[in-house]
Design a protein around this motif. Structure first.
Motif, PDB file in Angstrom:
ATOM      1  N   ASP A 202       6.742   4.168  -7.852  1.00 39.84           N
ATOM      2  CA  ASP A 202       5.480   4.424  -8.556  1.00 39.84           C
ATOM      3  C   ASP A 202       4.410   3.403  -8.226  1.00 39.84           C
ATOM      4  O   ASP A 202       3.317   3.442  -8.789  1.00 39.84           O
ATOM      5  N   GLY A 203       4.707   2.467  -7.308  1.00 41.98           N
ATOM      6  CA  GLY A 203       3.731   1.467  -6.891  1.00 41.98           C
ATOM      7  C   GLY A 203       3.686   0.221  -7.732  1.00 41.98           C
ATOM      8  O   GLY A 203       2.923  -0.705  -7.435  1.00 41.98           O
ATOM      9  N   SER A 204       4.482   0.151  -8.789  1.00 40.47           N
ATOM     10  CA  SER A 204       4.376  -0.962  -9.731  1.00 40.47           C
ATOM     11  C   SER A 204       4.699  -2.309  -9.093  1.00 40.47           C
ATOM     12  O   SER A 204       4.201  -3.339  -9.539  1.00 40.47           O
ATOM     13  N   ARG A 205       5.497  -2.310  -8.044  1.00 39.39           N
ATOM     14  CA  ARG A 205       5.838  -3.602  -7.415  1.00 39.39           C
ATOM     15  C   ARG A 205       4.621  -4.264  -6.773  1.00 39.39           C
ATOM     16  O   ARG A 205       4.624  -5.460  -6.540  1.00 39.39           O
ATOM     17  N   TRP A 206       3.573  -3.462  -6.483  1.00 36.42           N
ATOM     18  CA  TRP A 206       2.332  -4.021  -5.943  1.00 36.42           C
ATOM     19  C   TRP A 206       1.213  -4.036  -6.984  1.00 36.42           C
ATOM     20  O   TRP A 206       0.064  -4.316  -6.645  1.00 36.42           O
ATOM     21  N   GLY A 207       1.528  -3.715  -8.207  1.00 36.58           N
ATOM     22  CA  GLY A 207       0.496  -3.625  -9.231  1.00 36.58           C
ATOM     23  C   GLY A 207      -0.335  -2.370  -9.101  1.00 36.58           C
ATOM     24  O   GLY A 207      -1.476  -2.326  -9.578  1.00 36.58           O
ATOM     25  N   LEU A 208       0.233  -1.346  -8.494  1.00 39.76           N
ATOM     26  CA  LEU A 208      -0.471  -0.089  -8.264  1.00 39.76           C
ATOM     27  C   LEU A 208       0.161   1.033  -9.077  1.00 39.76           C
ATOM     28  O   LEU A 208       1.319   0.973  -9.477  1.00 39.76           O
ATOM     29  N   ARG A 209      -0.629   2.074  -9.271  1.00 36.70           N
ATOM     30  CA  ARG A 209      -0.113   3.347  -9.760  1.00 36.70           C
ATOM     31  C   ARG A 209      -0.253   4.346  -8.620  1.00 36.70           C
ATOM     32  O   ARG A 209      -1.367   4.642  -8.188  1.00 36.70           O
ATOM     33  N   ILE A 210       0.862   4.826  -8.106  1.00 37.16           N
ATOM     34  CA  ILE A 210       0.858   5.755  -6.979  1.00 37.16           C
ATOM     35  C   ILE A 210       1.127   7.166  -7.470  1.00 37.16           C
ATOM     36  O   ILE A 210       2.053   7.407  -8.242  1.00 37.16           O
ATOM     37  N   ARG A 211       0.293   8.090  -7.006  1.00 32.61           N
ATOM     38  CA  ARG A 211       0.520   9.517  -7.218  1.00 32.61           C
ATOM     39  C   ARG A 211       0.678  10.168  -5.845  1.00 32.61           C
ATOM     40  O   ARG A 211       0.056   9.737  -4.868  1.00 32.61           O
ATOM     41  N   TYR A 212       1.468  11.214  -5.775  1.00 31.63           N
ATOM     42  CA  TYR A 212       1.737  11.891  -4.510  1.00 31.63           C
ATOM     43  C   TYR A 212       1.155  13.299  -4.529  1.00 31.63           C
ATOM     44  O   TYR A 212       1.355  14.053  -5.485  1.00 31.63           O
ATOM     45  N   ALA A 213       0.406  13.626  -3.469  1.00 34.95           N
ATOM     46  CA  ALA A 213      -0.201  14.951  -3.337  1.00 34.95           C
ATOM     47  C   ALA A 213       0.527  15.687  -2.214  1.00 34.95           C
ATOM     48  O   ALA A 213       0.219  15.511  -1.026  1.00 34.95           O
TER      49      ALA A 213
ATOM     50  N   VAL B  12      -7.919  -2.487  -6.136  1.00 39.34           N
ATOM     51  CA  VAL B  12      -7.575  -1.077  -6.267  1.00 39.34           C
ATOM     52  C   VAL B  12      -6.243  -0.991  -7.015  1.00 39.34           C
ATOM     53  O   VAL B  12      -5.285  -1.665  -6.663  1.00 39.34           O
ATOM     54  N   HIS B  13      -6.190  -0.170  -8.040  1.00 43.73           N
ATOM     55  CA  HIS B  13      -4.969  -0.056  -8.832  1.00 43.73           C
ATOM     56  C   HIS B  13      -4.383   1.350  -8.847  1.00 43.73           C
ATOM     57  O   HIS B  13      -3.295   1.550  -9.390  1.00 43.73           O
ATOM     58  N   TYR B  14      -5.083   2.303  -8.250  1.00 46.24           N
ATOM     59  CA  TYR B  14      -4.655   3.701  -8.303  1.00 46.24           C
ATOM     60  C   TYR B  14      -4.759   4.273  -6.895  1.00 46.24           C
ATOM     61  O   TYR B  14      -5.849   4.291  -6.303  1.00 46.24           O
ATOM     62  N   VAL B  15      -3.632   4.732  -6.348  1.00 41.08           N
ATOM     63  CA  VAL B  15      -3.590   5.226  -4.976  1.00 41.08           C
ATOM     64  C   VAL B  15      -2.924   6.599  -4.945  1.00 41.08           C
ATOM     65  O   VAL B  15      -1.853   6.794  -5.532  1.00 41.08           O
ATOM     66  N   VAL B  16      -3.562   7.528  -4.264  1.00 42.87           N
ATOM     67  CA  VAL B  16      -2.984   8.844  -4.009  1.00 42.87           C
ATOM     68  C   VAL B  16      -2.499   8.869  -2.559  1.00 42.87           C
ATOM     69  O   VAL B  16      -3.246   8.492  -1.652  1.00 42.87           O
ATOM     70  N   ILE B  17      -1.277   9.280  -2.355  1.00 41.09           N
ATOM     71  CA  ILE B  17      -0.718   9.407  -1.011  1.00 41.09           C
ATOM     72  C   ILE B  17      -0.434  10.878  -0.758  1.00 41.09           C
ATOM     73  O   ILE B  17       0.319  11.501  -1.507  1.00 41.09           O
ATOM     74  N   ASN B  18      -1.060  11.447   0.281  1.00 41.58           N
ATOM     75  CA  ASN B  18      -0.757  12.845   0.587  1.00 41.58           C
ATOM     76  C   ASN B  18       0.455  12.904   1.503  1.00 41.58           C
ATOM     77  O   ASN B  18       0.644  12.052   2.380  1.00 41.58           O
ATOM     78  N   THR B  19       1.325  13.866   1.278  1.00 40.16           N
ATOM     79  CA  THR B  19       2.600  13.941   1.992  1.00 40.16           C
ATOM     80  C   THR B  19       2.888  15.362   2.451  1.00 40.16           C
ATOM     81  O   THR B  19       2.384  16.332   1.895  1.00 40.16           O
ATOM     82  N   SER B  20       3.734  15.445   3.479  1.00 41.63           N
ATOM     83  CA  SER B  20       4.226  16.738   3.956  1.00 41.63           C
ATOM     84  C   SER B  20       5.556  16.517   4.663  1.00 41.63           C
ATOM     85  O   SER B  20       6.597  16.787   4.109  1.00 41.63           O
ATOM     86  N   HIS B  21       5.507  15.978   5.883  1.00 38.26           N
ATOM     87  CA  HIS B  21       6.697  15.746   6.687  1.00 38.26           C
ATOM     88  C   HIS B  21       7.622  14.733   6.007  1.00 38.26           C
ATOM     89  O   HIS B  21       7.210  13.610   5.705  1.00 38.26           O
ATOM     90  N   LEU B  22       8.862  15.162   5.729  1.00 37.00           N
ATOM     91  CA  LEU B  22       9.860  14.290   5.099  1.00 37.00           C
ATOM     92  C   LEU B  22       9.296  13.646   3.824  1.00 37.00           C
ATOM     93  O   LEU B  22       9.491  12.461   3.557  1.00 37.00           O
ATOM     94  N   ALA B  23       8.629  14.479   3.028  1.00 36.83           N
ATOM     95  CA  ALA B  23       7.870  13.978   1.876  1.00 36.83           C
ATOM     96  C   ALA B  23       8.724  13.235   0.858  1.00 36.83           C
ATOM     97  O   ALA B  23       8.249  12.289   0.216  1.00 36.83           O
TER      98      ALA B  23
END
Length: 223
Positions: free
Chosen positions: A67-78, A47-58
């Protein structure tokens, strides 16, 4: 390429006072934040693309995870706003970032040695859920598993949803945006034979309170 959604928007009320200043998924266990265990495992199975949903202390999520690059990921925040949208609303809110293909979805506040590579690339129906033996605090379970299909009642084994699954976008796509739970959609899918499942007997923990977190931390540190 498979995408994943990590639920991380909850208030963590039962984990207080630890969550007064730190969102629950960023609490430490075994020397790293809970959510990082999931990110590492997702990256390990391609898996190379992860969406993390946030609210509390977002704001703490991008500060900690970047951005997730340290794990080889692309992280987006919802971001869901100051009030979490529950599991259903959170998934619906993230759809525009997840794309048209089936995606993995899991809760950041569990820990398991389940291998995400076991998950089907596409569920037979609308979704496929990982079920675990009923813990002491949830002895009645959630759904019945019979020959790979989940039902509310009937023949088969009563098990607890392990908060790991694969979903087609259409599972929530037609629901109106807003705050809602996934349970009614699970029930609807079960009535039409569109919800499959599997039993997992390996290590799995739900982290609901400080005592459970401390126990897991001791287990991970002790190997």
């Amino acid at each position: 390429m498979r995408h994943a959604l990590v639920f991380a928007a909850g208030l963590g009320e039962r984990m207080r006072p630890l969550t007064d200043r730190t969102p629950k998924p960023l609490l430490m266990a075994g020397g790293r934040p809970l959510i990082v265990w999931h990110l590492e495992k997702l990256a390990a199975v391609g898996v190379h693309y992860v969406v993390i949903n946030t609210s509390h202390l977002a704001d703490q999520f991008p500060e900690t995870l970047g951005d997730g690059s340290r794990w080889g990921l692309r992280i987006r925040y919802a971001y869901e706003g100051p009030t979490p949208l529950e599991t259903g609303g959170g998934m619906r809110n993230a759809l525009s970032l997840l794309g048209p293909e089936p995606f993995i979805a899991l809760s950041a506040d569990i820990y398991s040695d389940y291998d995400y590579a076991r998950l089907p690339l596409e569920p037979a129906g609308l979704a496929h859920l990982v079920m675990v033996p009923n813990p002491d605090w949830h002895a009645a379970g959630d759904f019945t598993l019979d020959a790979g299909q989940l039902t509310e009642q009937g023949p088969g084994e009563r098990l607890t949803f392990g908060n790991i699954g694969v979903y087609r976008p259409e599972f929530v796509r037609d629901h109106a945006p807003g705050r809602f739970k996934l349970l009614p959609l699970y029930q609807q899918a079960m009535r039409t034979g569109q919800l499959s499942g599997e039993r997992y007997d390996g290590f799995w923990r739900n982290l609901g309170n400080p005592a459970q977190l401390a126990e897991l931390d001791a287990q991970l540190r002790g190997g």
